[in-house]
Design a protein around this motif. Sequence first.
Motif, PDB file in Angstrom:
ATOM      1  N   TYR A 165       0.861  -1.189   0.000  1.00 41.56           N
ATOM      2  CA  TYR A 165       0.000   0.000   0.000  1.00 41.56           C
ATOM      3  C   TYR A 165       0.891   1.231   0.000  1.00 41.56           C
ATOM      4  O   TYR A 165       1.829   1.351   0.779  1.00 41.56           O
ATOM      5  CB  TYR A 165      -0.909  -0.005   1.234  1.00 41.56           C
ATOM      6  CG  TYR A 165      -1.605   1.319   1.462  1.00 41.56           C
ATOM      7  CD1 TYR A 165      -2.696   1.680   0.686  1.00 41.56           C
ATOM      8  CD2 TYR A 165      -1.140   2.218   2.438  1.00 41.56           C
ATOM      9  CE1 TYR A 165      -3.331   2.894   0.885  1.00 41.56           C
ATOM     10  CE2 TYR A 165      -1.770   3.436   2.636  1.00 41.56           C
ATOM     11  CZ  TYR A 165      -2.870   3.766   1.855  1.00 41.56           C
ATOM     12  OH  TYR A 165      -3.503   4.975   2.053  1.00 41.56           O
ATOM     13  N   GLU A 169      -3.669   6.674  -0.820  1.00 40.32           N
ATOM     14  CA  GLU A 169      -4.979   6.656  -1.464  1.00 40.32           C
ATOM     15  C   GLU A 169      -5.540   8.062  -1.484  1.00 40.32           C
ATOM     16  O   GLU A 169      -5.051   8.967  -0.792  1.00 40.32           O
ATOM     17  CB  GLU A 169      -5.934   5.691  -0.768  1.00 40.32           C
ATOM     18  CG  GLU A 169      -6.421   6.132   0.580  1.00 40.32           C
ATOM     19  CD  GLU A 169      -7.486   5.198   1.134  1.00 40.32           C
ATOM     20  OE1 GLU A 169      -8.378   5.723   1.835  1.00 40.32           O
ATOM     21  OE2 GLU A 169      -7.455   3.981   0.880  1.00 40.32           O
ATOM     22  N   ARG A 197     -11.571  -4.566  -5.095  1.00 38.60           N
ATOM     23  CA  ARG A 197     -10.414  -3.737  -5.420  1.00 38.60           C
ATOM     24  C   ARG A 197     -10.012  -4.075  -6.839  1.00 38.60           C
ATOM     25  O   ARG A 197      -9.493  -5.150  -7.115  1.00 38.60           O
ATOM     26  CB  ARG A 197      -9.293  -4.048  -4.444  1.00 38.60           C
ATOM     27  CG  ARG A 197      -8.078  -3.190  -4.544  1.00 38.60           C
ATOM     28  CD  ARG A 197      -7.105  -3.529  -3.472  1.00 38.60           C
ATOM     29  NE  ARG A 197      -7.168  -4.979  -3.203  1.00 38.60           N
ATOM     30  CZ  ARG A 197      -6.617  -5.551  -2.134  1.00 38.60           C
ATOM     31  NH1 ARG A 197      -6.000  -4.816  -1.246  1.00 38.60           N
ATOM     32  NH2 ARG A 197      -6.689  -6.860  -1.958  1.00 38.60           N
ATOM     33  N   ARG A 248      -6.984   3.855  -4.634  1.00 41.18           N
ATOM     34  CA  ARG A 248      -5.903   3.367  -3.780  1.00 41.18           C
ATOM     35  C   ARG A 248      -4.731   2.961  -4.681  1.00 41.18           C
ATOM     36  O   ARG A 248      -4.899   2.335  -5.727  1.00 41.18           O
ATOM     37  CB  ARG A 248      -6.370   2.181  -2.948  1.00 41.18           C
ATOM     38  CG  ARG A 248      -5.276   1.600  -2.058  1.00 41.18           C
ATOM     39  CD  ARG A 248      -5.828   0.662  -1.015  1.00 41.18           C
ATOM     40  NE  ARG A 248      -6.459   1.430   0.058  1.00 41.18           N
ATOM     41  CZ  ARG A 248      -6.832   0.900   1.219  1.00 41.18           C
ATOM     42  NH1 ARG A 248      -6.674  -0.403   1.426  1.00 41.18           N
ATOM     43  NH2 ARG A 248      -7.395   1.635   2.149  1.00 41.18           N
TER      44      ARG A 248
END
Length: 577
Positions: free
Chosen positions: A46, A49, A264, A290
């Motif tokens: 990650y 976002e 996602r 994201r």
Amino acid sequence: MILSNKTGRLLFMGIAVIIFMLIPMKNVFAATLKSPDGFDGIQWAYDHEASVVDENGWTQAMCATDKYLVCLENGQKGEPDTLIAFYKTDKDEDGYTVPQYSYARHTRATDYEHGNGMTFNPNTNELYIATGNPDNPENFGCLMVADADTLEYKRTIKILDEEIFFSGVDYNPQTNQYILQMGRSGGYSFLVTDADFNILSKIEGVKRTTGTTFQDFCVSGDFIISVSYELSSGVNNYIQVYSISKGELLGRYYIDFADYEEKREAEDICMVEPGKFIISTGVASPRRIRFYSATVPIVYNIEAKAQKGTVSESNAQVEPGGEYKITYQPDKHYEVKSVIVDGKEVDVQKYPSEYTFTNVNEDHSIAVEFSKIPKYKIETKVSNGTIQKTKSVYRDKSYTVSYQPDEHYELESILVDGQAVDVKGHETEYTFENIGEKHSIEVKFKEIPSFEITTKATNGKISDGTAKVYRDTGFTVEYQPNDDAVLLGILVDGRLVSRNEYQNSYKFENIQESHTIHVIYISDFLPLCMIIGGIVLILAIGYAVLTIRRRKRRIFKDRRRRGRRVEQKEKDKDEAL
């Protein structure tokens, strides 16, 4: 979203021909994926976002410019779409520090249809947007263009006047070309175009398979790196890598995101810095964008080219921190004129035949220009002989001029560049060494001295003499007697030579002066006459000698008698007294 074939292997029909050296290259470079397997087994972390601008928007495309990370949010059908820019680095346009990937600006004024793909061309500073399957029939076969700084719509480009659409697009700065995914009923294909969207080649492609989307892609060197979403699972995403030059699928790799979201959808991928790829995903509940990133092995490109010569490698790939040596060789009769490394000229004296890139951490270029080696004229001239013709000779070479006299001539003098040189050692040729200027050579031959041979025969015949016999040559005189004659003697320059050795001819060797020869024959009855005459002469001489001796004895006897008479008279006289 555009549905397409995802079967694990994409079949290409036709041939994709991308020959980089035939396409004009720009001085814009990007690191290249080392191998498709770099995506195998990695986890996408990650990164950050952002919220959507339009609450009903869904991200469809993304690309990186020199300043921003730009996303396209697709809104309601027929409504304007949103282009939103995030700062690519921690600096804004004015140099102030900002959070990396923080919001910069957005526009919402133009409907970009489905807006399924997007790319950035640094040479034009424009964004090129693939419409996907358009609602407006006029947008079939088109790309839409926006300004990369203001995000404002600029124009629409018609590439093909057919009922097809483009579902993805990327600009390849290494080749100054565009790759477009073309969709139509029955399947999809890739087009390769030049910078003006003239089609160079076509890679026939994908049959549509229910349950799999075909999203946008990015290009790295020869690789098309595409993301896809599996509708049937609702969560599985994949990277598919294709070779442009081979026209085939090289590999399919599962995208392992570090965290979990119920839905996602991977929408796009781009490389934001060497080796670092970012995937943008659409996330529901609430809707947002994201971003996930991963770093994969890359290589840097070294482009080498030469004019009037060759290079060891025209396109080389080097791992970060590595080194690579480029060697170059001129065509025949050419030499290095200039060496341009990354747009700057370097000293050719330091790099006459090779250049090594060290600690490579960016793309490089080297361009070598060769120029023709200058020629210098060697002018030749000769008197009473022959010589090689005037010729132009390349600098630094040697050239040998050969010459020879006409018959009965010999070398007299040699002038090189107007100055006399010693003829000894240069009797037949002269060599100009390491030529660096114009030269001349003049060779003069003079006639070899000649002499006279005079011939004469008595009671016979003899070959004619000559008034011109050249020095160091030979001359043969032949002779024969008249009938009833025999050889008596041969006089050469007034001296007798052997009659037995030179019965019929005499050869003058290595002539250095004039000569005479007189051959004497006598009649063959003369010897008998001479014998008889000799006998008579001998007899006559004997008779004369005998007569003389007799006279001498008689005189001696008379003298003795007179002496005795005188003695007797004297004796008689003495006795008388």
